[in-house]
Enzyme design. Structure first.
Site, PDB file in Angstrom:
ATOM      1  N   ARG A   1      75.001 -25.253   3.184  1.00 11.18           N
ATOM      2  CA  ARG A   1      75.741 -24.001   2.956  1.00 11.18           C
ATOM      3  C   ARG A   1      77.043 -23.963   3.733  1.00 11.18           C
ATOM      4  NH1 ARG A   1      73.211 -19.782  -0.456  1.00 11.18           N
ATOM      5  NH2 ARG A   1      71.291 -20.813  -1.080  1.00 11.18           N
TER       6      ARG A   1
ATOM      7  N   ARG B   1      67.959 -20.006 -14.754  1.00 11.84           N
ATOM      8  CA  ARG B   1      67.989 -21.407 -15.168  1.00 11.84           C
ATOM      9  C   ARG B   1      66.866 -21.639 -16.141  1.00 11.84           C
ATOM     10  NH1 ARG B   1      70.511 -25.491 -11.840  1.00 11.84           N
ATOM     11  NH2 ARG B   1      71.523 -24.331 -10.171  1.00 11.84           N
TER      12      ARG B   1
ATOM     13  N   TYR C   1      67.593 -20.414   9.990  1.00  9.39           N
ATOM     14  CA  TYR C   1      68.236 -20.520   8.680  1.00  9.39           C
ATOM     15  C   TYR C   1      68.688 -19.142   8.155  1.00  9.39           C
ATOM     16  CZ  TYR C   1      69.058 -20.812   3.755  1.00  9.39           C
ATOM     17  OH  TYR C   1      69.646 -20.669   2.533  1.00  9.39           O
TER      18      TYR C   1
ATOM     19  N   LYS D   1      69.443 -10.760   3.619  1.00 10.88           N
ATOM     20  CA  LYS D   1      68.329 -10.514   2.708  1.00 10.88           C
ATOM     21  C   LYS D   1      67.338  -9.499   3.303  1.00 10.88           C
ATOM     22  CE  LYS D   1      69.991 -12.874  -0.589  1.00 10.88           C
ATOM     23  NZ  LYS D   1      70.075 -14.261  -0.723  1.00 10.88           N
TER      24      LYS D   1
ATOM     25  N   SER E   1      68.438 -17.251  -6.640  1.00  9.57           N
ATOM     26  CA  SER E   1      69.102 -18.083  -5.634  1.00  9.57           C
ATOM     27  C   SER E   1      69.505 -19.435  -6.224  1.00  9.57           C
ATOM     28  CB  SER E   1      68.153 -18.297  -4.459  1.00  9.57           C
ATOM     29  OG  SER E   1      67.774 -17.047  -3.925  1.00  9.57           O
ATOM     30  N   ALA E   2      70.730 -19.829  -5.910  1.00 12.96           N
ATOM     31  CA  ALA E   2      71.285 -21.112  -6.376  1.00 12.96           C
ATOM     32  C   ALA E   2      71.316 -21.214  -7.899  1.00 12.96           C
ATOM     33  CB  ALA E   2      70.538 -22.285  -5.747  1.00 12.96           C
ATOM     34  N   CYS E   3      71.598 -20.090  -8.562  1.00  5.61           N
ATOM     35  CA  CYS E   3      71.714 -20.102 -10.026  1.00  5.61           C
ATOM     36  C   CYS E   3      73.082 -19.616 -10.504  1.00  5.61           C
ATOM     37  CB  CYS E   3      70.597 -19.279 -10.662  1.00  5.61           C
ATOM     38  SG  CYS E   3      68.979 -20.058 -10.479  1.00  5.61           S
ATOM     39  N   GLY E   4      74.075 -19.603  -9.629  1.00  6.11           N
ATOM     40  CA  GLY E   4      75.435 -19.412 -10.128  1.00  6.11           C
ATOM     41  C   GLY E   4      76.149 -18.123  -9.772  1.00  6.11           C
ATOM     42  N   LYS E   5      75.655 -17.315  -8.828  1.00  8.80           N
ATOM     43  CA  LYS E   5      76.352 -16.060  -8.500  1.00  8.80           C
ATOM     44  C   LYS E   5      77.714 -16.325  -7.855  1.00  8.80           C
ATOM     45  CE  LYS E   5      72.996 -14.330  -6.126  1.00  8.80           C
ATOM     46  NZ  LYS E   5      72.089 -15.466  -6.404  1.00  8.80           N
ATOM     47  N   THR E   6      77.739 -17.157  -6.810  1.00  7.82           N
ATOM     48  CA  THR E   6      79.009 -17.412  -6.123  1.00  7.82           C
ATOM     49  C   THR E   6      80.024 -17.977  -7.116  1.00  7.82           C
ATOM     50  OG1 THR E   6      77.857 -17.803  -4.053  1.00  7.82           O
ATOM     51  CG2 THR E   6      80.097 -18.657  -4.215  1.00  7.82           C
ATOM     52  N   ASN E   7      79.554 -18.885  -7.955  1.00  8.68           N
ATOM     53  CA  ASN E   7      80.468 -19.502  -8.915  1.00  8.68           C
ATOM     54  C   ASN E   7      81.021 -18.495  -9.914  1.00  8.68           C
ATOM     55  OD1 ASN E   7      80.758 -22.695  -8.892  1.00  8.68           O
ATOM     56  ND2 ASN E   7      78.814 -22.118  -7.957  1.00  8.68           N
TER      57      ASN E   7
ATOM     58  N   ASN F   1      70.359 -27.643  -0.133  1.00 14.36           N
ATOM     59  CA  ASN F   1      70.640 -26.242   0.214  1.00 14.36           C
ATOM     60  C   ASN F   1      71.655 -26.158   1.363  1.00 14.36           C
ATOM     61  OD1 ASN F   1      70.264 -23.420  -0.182  1.00 14.36           O
ATOM     62  ND2 ASN F   1      68.876 -23.335   1.586  1.00 14.36           N
TER      63      ASN F   1
ATOM     64  N   ARG G   1      64.926 -20.576   3.035  1.00 16.12           N
ATOM     65  CA  ARG G   1      64.047 -19.430   3.241  1.00 16.12           C
ATOM     66  C   ARG G   1      62.591 -19.871   3.097  1.00 16.12           C
ATOM     67  NH1 ARG G   1      64.069 -16.590  -0.609  1.00 16.12           N
ATOM     68  NH2 ARG G   1      65.701 -17.529  -1.883  1.00 16.12           N
TER      69      ARG G   1
ATOM     70  N   ASP H   1      76.697 -12.012  -3.682  1.00 16.62           N
ATOM     71  CA  ASP H   1      75.248 -12.127  -3.486  1.00 16.62           C
ATOM     72  C   ASP H   1      74.489 -10.802  -3.543  1.00 16.62           C
ATOM     73  OD1 ASP H   1      73.156 -14.123  -2.974  1.00 16.62           O
ATOM     74  OD2 ASP H   1      72.838 -13.089  -1.082  1.00 16.62           O
TER      75      ASP H   1
ATOM     76  N   PHE I   1      80.743 -22.748 -15.582  1.00 14.86           N
ATOM     77  CA  PHE I   1      81.823 -22.494 -14.620  1.00 14.86           C
ATOM     78  C   PHE I   1      82.941 -21.661 -15.271  1.00 14.86           C
ATOM     79  CE2 PHE I   1      79.504 -26.328 -13.317  1.00 14.86           C
ATOM     80  CZ  PHE I   1      79.042 -25.874 -12.096  1.00 14.86           C
TER      81      PHE I   1
ATOM     82  N   HIS J   1      70.224  -8.055  -5.812  1.00 15.38           N
ATOM     83  CA  HIS J   1      70.665  -9.433  -5.564  1.00 15.38           C
ATOM     84  C   HIS J   1      71.697  -9.805  -6.635  1.00 15.38           C
ATOM     85  CE1 HIS J   1      69.281 -13.923  -4.945  1.00 15.38           C
ATOM     86  NE2 HIS J   1      70.345 -13.636  -4.227  1.00 15.38           N
TER      87      HIS J   1
END
Ligand code: GTP
Ligand code: SPV
Ligand code: MN
Length: 608
Positions: free
Chosen positions: A391, A422, A222, A231, A273-279, A389, A83, A302, A515, A251
């Site tokens: 995906r 983080r 992207y 978004k 972003s990229a701080c663990g939501k999907t996980n 990044n 982004r 997300d 995790f 979010h």
């Protein structure tokens, strides 16, 4: 009407009887001058044809079909991998409505600037008209839009990420007719216009017009810049609508935690972003928990749209239908559910490949890749093999833990809201807000180290309230007030918590295993919701006492366990002062209640 508009309107549209949509498609075509117009129906045949076309154009490369059936690789332009927040604008009539948290341009100027780029940009290309629905098509909480794009990659991704095609168009037409019958003004759906342009980073803009329910995006393919349902619509435009209508567009992941008694609590969590939501959304219970009967159900990874229900609780739907997840770091150890989800029918973007053409990224396993994300022979001197990044795009239905409630038109009731970021230092593993106002302050004060999800420097701590800094479509001061407004008689609001999986030791290693083990923290959170788990009041919030969280058997030394829960007085005083200054930056619109709450915590810390 000029001749070209006339020309495109004379084309017998396979598309629609909704005049508003037909007119808009005609206007856009007259501006961008495509060679052909394709109305997407969302069918399997259409999808197969898109994939075949992209394969022959080299936009998609087949991956190893024996190991990864239905999987494809897309290599983006190397300058178009994330982004672009500095080129993303919220164009409200009044500058102050966009707030200091957004880049702003007057709507007329923004239209003129970006329309000049759109002019004739689809010559020689096909213009796709993509009707989509955010949320289950039969859900009263769902909202529709139409994205016009010249990128077949975007169309394919939209088909995975949203309910795209005929059913969405039927809903748009029905809602359009109903609105007209009621004499309502304003657009019946969100209008999104996108073109790849020349992919020149100097000629790239993502413009939002919340008052017109429209989006214009030029010059990037992207995800977050180009899949306009995500978004741009589901957060920036939807947050604006949500404020007007009394709900929240956030979010956040949504996850169901089922305890051994078979009771499920739904938790919504906002991490940047990229701080663990999907996980967290796909967590697999660790050893011991699994055997005891704990289960985890993925609703969304997300975005959450949360509405107050008749019962006073917040009810959430995931407006998306797929996952656009971070590949690096995903492994059989860290996230086996994600790995199972992406074993087939997945589009990979900017990953590396092994010698036998399997997708590969850092953290997957110890194989050595053959080609990096740009298709060059892998050479560590060029940096990581997969872009940080990189995906995957995949249907949520492929997730083994996909919740049976994920398609429920009424959503799921939220028991707890979790904020997190983080933070290598300062912030403990978990703490609890004493009430809603305190919870809103905790969310408003969130900060996190920046990641590769956005162009720019990585690893710098910045304030990212509710993980919405890049996504709130209006003034943060108004946004905080909107959050506070949910606390009213009859409301049964979720409890609010803050977590930090990312604290590091003196050697720069993560102290907390993270995790699957994060379930230990969620267990305490749910125990607090149910009133069965203990806590002690600290200056910054409720904290688990020794024994309140099960930490045994994960190899945490006493020192590490203490470090995870330590509150350093002088460092926190500095943090609170910084939060105060940050809130002041929102001027008059920063709610007084948050400042009062902050003073309470400063005083409590002084007494501690
Ligand atoms: P967006 O899709 O950008 O919104 O990201 P996200 O919030 O969904 O983040 P995701 O779950 O994809 O995780 C991003 C990175 O953080 C990955 O490399 C993960 O491996 C890593 N990560 C996730 N959870 C944990 C955790 O509990 N501990 C540690 N140390 N790393 C984690
Ligand atoms: C994020 O950056 O928060 C993402 C990826 O989820 S994108 O859709 O590109 O915004
Ligand atoms: Mn995200």
């Amino acid at each position: 009407m000029n001749a070209v508009t006339q020309l495109y309107q004379d084309v017998p549209a396979p598309g629609t009887r909704l005049q508003e949509l037909q007119d808009w498609v005609g206007e856009v075509a007259a501006l961008v001058r495509p060679d052909a117009i394709h109305w997407c129906d969302g069918s399997d045949d259409e999808y197969a044809a898109l994939l075949a076309g992209m394969r022959s154009d080299g936009i998609l490369l087949p991956l190893n079909q024996a190991t990864h059936p239905g999987c494809w690789l897309h290599r983006s332009d190397p300058d178009d991998v994330a982004r672009v927040e500095h080129l993303t604008f919220v164009c409200t009539r009044e500058r102050d409505d966009a707030g200091p948290n957004n880049h702003w341009m007057p709507p007329d100027e923004a239209h003129a600037k970006i329309d000049a780029l759109f002019e004739g940009c689809m010559r020689g290309r096909t213009m796709y008209v993509v009707p989509y629905c955010m949320g289950p098509v039969d859900s009263p909480l769902a909202r529709c839009g139409v994205e016009i794009t010249d990128s077949p990659y975007v169309v394919a991704n939209m088909r995975i990420m949203t309910r795209m095609g005929e059913a969405a168009l039927a809903r748009i037409e029905r809602e359009g007719r109903e609105r007209a019958a009621r004499g309502e003004r304003g657009p019946a759906f969100v209008k999104g216009l996108h073109s790849l342009g020349e992919l020149d980073p100097e000629r790239r803009f993502i413009m939002h017009f919340p008052e017109q329910l429209s989006i214009k995006s030029y010059g990037s393919g992207y995800g977050g810049n180009a899949l306009l349902g995500k978004k741009c619509h589901a957060l920036r435009i939807a947050s604006w609508q949500a404020r007007q209508e009394g709900w929240l567009a956030e979010h956040m992941l949504i996850v169901g935690i089922e305890n051994p008694r078979g009771e499920t609590h739904y938790v919504a969590a906002a991490f940047p972003s990229a701080c663990g939501k999907t996980n967290l959304a796909m967590l697999i219970p660790p050893e011991g928990y699994r055997e005891a009967g704990w289960k985890v159900w993925t609703v969304g990874d997300d975005i959450a749209w949360m509405h107050p229900g008749d019962d006073g609780r917040l009810w959430a739907i995931n407006p998306e239908a797929g996952f656009f997840g971070v590949a690096p770091g995903t492994s059989a150890k860290s996230n086996p559910n994600a790995l199972a989800t992406i074993a087939r029918d997945t589009i990979f973007t900017n990953v590396a490949v092994t010698e036998d053409n399997q997708p590969w990224w850092e953290g997957l396993d110890d194989r050595v890749p053959a080609l990096d994300w740009q298709g060059r022979p892998y050479d560590p001197a060029n940096g990581p093999a997969a872009h940080p990044n990189a995906r995957f795009t995949v249907s949520a239905k492929q997730c083994p833990a996909y919740s049976p409630r994920a398609e429920d038109p009424h959503g799921v009731p939220i028991s707890a809201i979790v904020f997190g970021g983080r933070r290598a230092s300062l912030v403990p593993l978990v703490f609890e807000a004493r009430d809603w106002t305190h919870g809103v302050l905790i969310g408003a004060a969130m900060a996190s180290e920046t990641t590769a999800a956005a162009a720019g420097q990585v690893g710098v701590v910045r304030r990212d309230p509710m993980a919405m800094k890049p996504f709130c479509g209006y003034h943060f001061g108004d946004y905080f007030s909107h959050w506070l407004s949910f606390d009213k008689p009859g409301a049964k609001l979720p409890k609010v918590f803050h977590v930090n999986w990312f604290r590091k030791d003196a050697d720069g290693r993560f102290v907390w295993p993270g995790f699957g083990e994060n379930l230990r923290v969620l267990e305490w959170i749910i125990g607090r919701v149910e009133g069965t788990a203990g806590a002690v009041e600290s200056a910054i919030g409720g904290m688990p006492r020794e024994g309140d969280i099960h930490l045994e058997g994960i190899g945490l030394g006493i020192g590490a366990a203490r470090a995870l829960f330590a509150i350093d007085g002088p460092e926190w005083r500095a943090e609170l002062a910084d939060i105060g200054g940050y809130l002041d930056g929102y001027g008059e619109r920063a709610p007084e209640a948050l400042k009062v709450e902050l003073r309470r915590i400063v005083d409590a810390l002084a007494r501690a």
